[in-house]
Design an enzyme around this catalytic site. Structure first.
Site, PDB file in Angstrom:
ATOM      1  N   ALA A 155       2.580 -48.499 -27.306  1.00  0.00           N
ATOM      2  CA  ALA A 155       3.685 -48.623 -25.816  1.00  0.00           C
ATOM      3  C   ALA A 155       4.189 -50.035 -25.710  1.00  0.00           C
ATOM      4  O   ALA A 155       3.318 -50.716 -25.800  1.00  0.00           O
ATOM      5  CB  ALA A 155       2.984 -47.662 -24.859  1.00  0.00           C
ATOM      6  N   LEU A 177      -1.151 -50.270 -25.480  1.00  0.00           N
ATOM      7  CA  LEU A 177       0.244 -50.938 -25.783  1.00  0.00           C
ATOM      8  C   LEU A 177       0.491 -51.865 -27.160  1.00  0.00           C
ATOM      9  O   LEU A 177      -0.122 -51.885 -27.643  1.00  0.00           O
ATOM     10  CB  LEU A 177      -0.228 -52.252 -25.028  1.00  0.00           C
ATOM     11  CG  LEU A 177      -0.169 -52.432 -22.817  1.00  0.00           C
ATOM     12  CD1 LEU A 177      -0.237 -53.550 -22.085  1.00  0.00           C
ATOM     13  CD2 LEU A 177       1.073 -51.441 -22.719  1.00  0.00           C
ATOM     14  N   CYS A 178       1.584 -51.429 -27.504  1.00  0.00           N
ATOM     15  CA  CYS A 178       1.989 -52.482 -28.783  1.00  0.00           C
ATOM     16  C   CYS A 178       2.457 -53.765 -29.163  1.00  0.00           C
ATOM     17  O   CYS A 178       1.007 -54.261 -30.268  1.00  0.00           O
ATOM     18  CB  CYS A 178       3.852 -51.781 -29.450  1.00  0.00           C
ATOM     19  SG  CYS A 178       4.256 -53.277 -30.213  1.00  0.00           S
ATOM     20  N   PHE A 179       1.869 -54.824 -27.718  1.00  0.00           N
ATOM     21  CA  PHE A 179       1.694 -55.730 -28.009  1.00  0.00           C
ATOM     22  C   PHE A 179       0.501 -56.766 -27.728  1.00  0.00           C
ATOM     23  O   PHE A 179      -0.134 -57.669 -28.048  1.00  0.00           O
ATOM     24  CB  PHE A 179       2.459 -56.638 -26.788  1.00  0.00           C
ATOM     25  CG  PHE A 179       4.099 -56.730 -27.149  1.00  0.00           C
ATOM     26  CD1 PHE A 179       4.766 -58.313 -27.618  1.00  0.00           C
ATOM     27  CD2 PHE A 179       5.038 -55.792 -27.093  1.00  0.00           C
ATOM     28  CE1 PHE A 179       5.323 -58.097 -27.941  1.00  0.00           C
ATOM     29  CE2 PHE A 179       6.508 -55.716 -27.060  1.00  0.00           C
ATOM     30  CZ  PHE A 179       7.051 -57.377 -28.050  1.00  0.00           C
TER      31      PHE A 179
END
Lengths: 252, 127
Positions: A77, A144-146
């Protein structure tokens, strides 16, 4: 030299941004056209990776009240807020579409180059040298993608600042990605370039610099363009059928 | 199975037909292009598939793709262990990496598939 179109859009809602990306992908799929698009978000928006569970958003308190959209691309996300977002649609006939890694690396190398122009030292994450091996790191299960790491992500001072994902159709692929310009109050655990380096990038200038570098590497003649009427019509249809549709957003 | 004995769709799925049943998978080139696979979603036995239409989806670290059926028919067997052992697609894409077995409703779609040489030629174009 192949002609291609550059679009720099104003901030728009997430469901529109995703619908227009899909419409541009369908243009590449049907007509073999390359489009590079830069865009922003009119409000902080949480985008779920295609295979992520909707219910998992409940575990991320800071973005719980954000608008939400499910992407057609995979991965984790993203809280889209203070960021520069890009998409590039490439037909299957183009050699850069043959391998996922090639286009990913091409764009991310240009991000590193443009950051270097601003005196920011960035590099591509190298899972092999590791750092943390992407296949064993629990970080790759993060919501989260990051907070995940894949080979080729752009990192500054060990913080991931740019990541991308792709979706393939029969005859084309889209790659879209985010460069975090500044920390969002809806994802305070993630540092942006402003916090990491003290540098505030000019959005328009950064888009132009990236476009110059990407077009040179792709060996395309990139000219300023706009979306066509038929693409806007398609995007409106796609937005209603998919990205504004609760059945799509909550499909998993 | 040897890839030379298979038929290929331009979208990188392969088919091996024997006794009216097609075994379907995805090519080694497709697996390589997608890079590290992390997730696969497959249909259930009994579902119908149509040539050129999606039957499943696969996600890699970088890319998400539809899987397109190269044939028309009814799914009679699904390699249900595959989503939990995606490495097999990289190590044995034409054997243990098979995805579906489909009882053909007709053989029309087979005429549109490529033999191994033609598929290799398609992949070398544009490189």
């Amino acid at each position: 030299m192949t002609s291609a179109r550059l679009i720099i859009d104003p901030p728009m809602p997430g469901n529109w941004n995703m619908a227009l990306d899909q419409a541009l992908l369908e243009t590449a799929d049907r007509r073999g056209e390359i489009t590079l698009r830069f865009y922003r978000w009119s409000e902080p928006t949480l985008s779920l990776g295609y295979f992520q569970k909707y219910a998992d958003r409940g575990n991320h308190a800071a973005s719980r009240d954000c608008a939400i959209v499910r992407r057609s691309s995979g991965g984790g996300a993203i809280v889209h807020d203070r960021e520069l977002t890009y998409s590039i649609c490439v037909p299957e006939s183009n050699r850069w579409s043959k391998s996922s890694d090639q286009l990913y690396d091409l764009v991310h190398h240009q991000v590193v180059h443009v950051l270097d122009l601003h005196g920011i030292s960035a590099r591509l994450f190298d899972a092999a040298k590791n750092e943390q091996d992407q296949r064993t790191s629990h970080d790759n299960q993060s919501f989260l993608c990051f907070q995940r790491r894949s080979r080729g992500d752009v990192v500054v001072a060990d913080s991931k600042v740019c990541g991308s994902a792709q979706r393939r159709l029969r005859n084309a692929l889209i790659q879209h990605g985010s460069l975090i310009l500044g920390t969002s109050s809806c994802a305070p655990e993630l540092s942006g370039l402003a916090e990491l380096t003290g540098t505030t990038l000019n959005y328009e200038k950064t888009c132009r610099n990236l476009a110059d570098g990407i077009s040179a590497e792709l060996q395309i003649n990139l000219t300023d363009g706009t979306t066509t009427e038929s693409e806007l019509t398609a995007a409106k249809r796609i937005r209603q059928e998919r990205f504004c549709n609760d059945a799509w957003t909550r499909k998993r | 199975m040897k890839p030379e004995d298979l038929l290929f769709a331009s979208t990188h799925e392969w088919a091996h037909v024997a006794d009216g049943v097609a075994t379907i998978g995805i090519s080694a080139q497709a697996v390589e292009a997608l890079t590290d696979l992390v997730y696969m979603e497959l249909p259930d036995s009994g579902a119908s598939v149509t040539a050129g239409e999606p039957f499943g989806e696969v996600e890699s670290v970088k890319a998400t793709s539809d899987l397109y059926s190269p044939v028309d028919g009814e799914i009679i067997e699904v390699n249900t262990s595959l989503p939990d052992s995606l490495d097999v697609l990289g190590t044995d894409p034409y054997g243990a990496g098979w995805i579906l077995k489909v009882k053909l409703s007709n053989e029309d779609a087979l005429q549109k598939l490529l033999d191994h040489d033609a598929y290799q030629k398609q992949n070398s174009e544009g490189q």
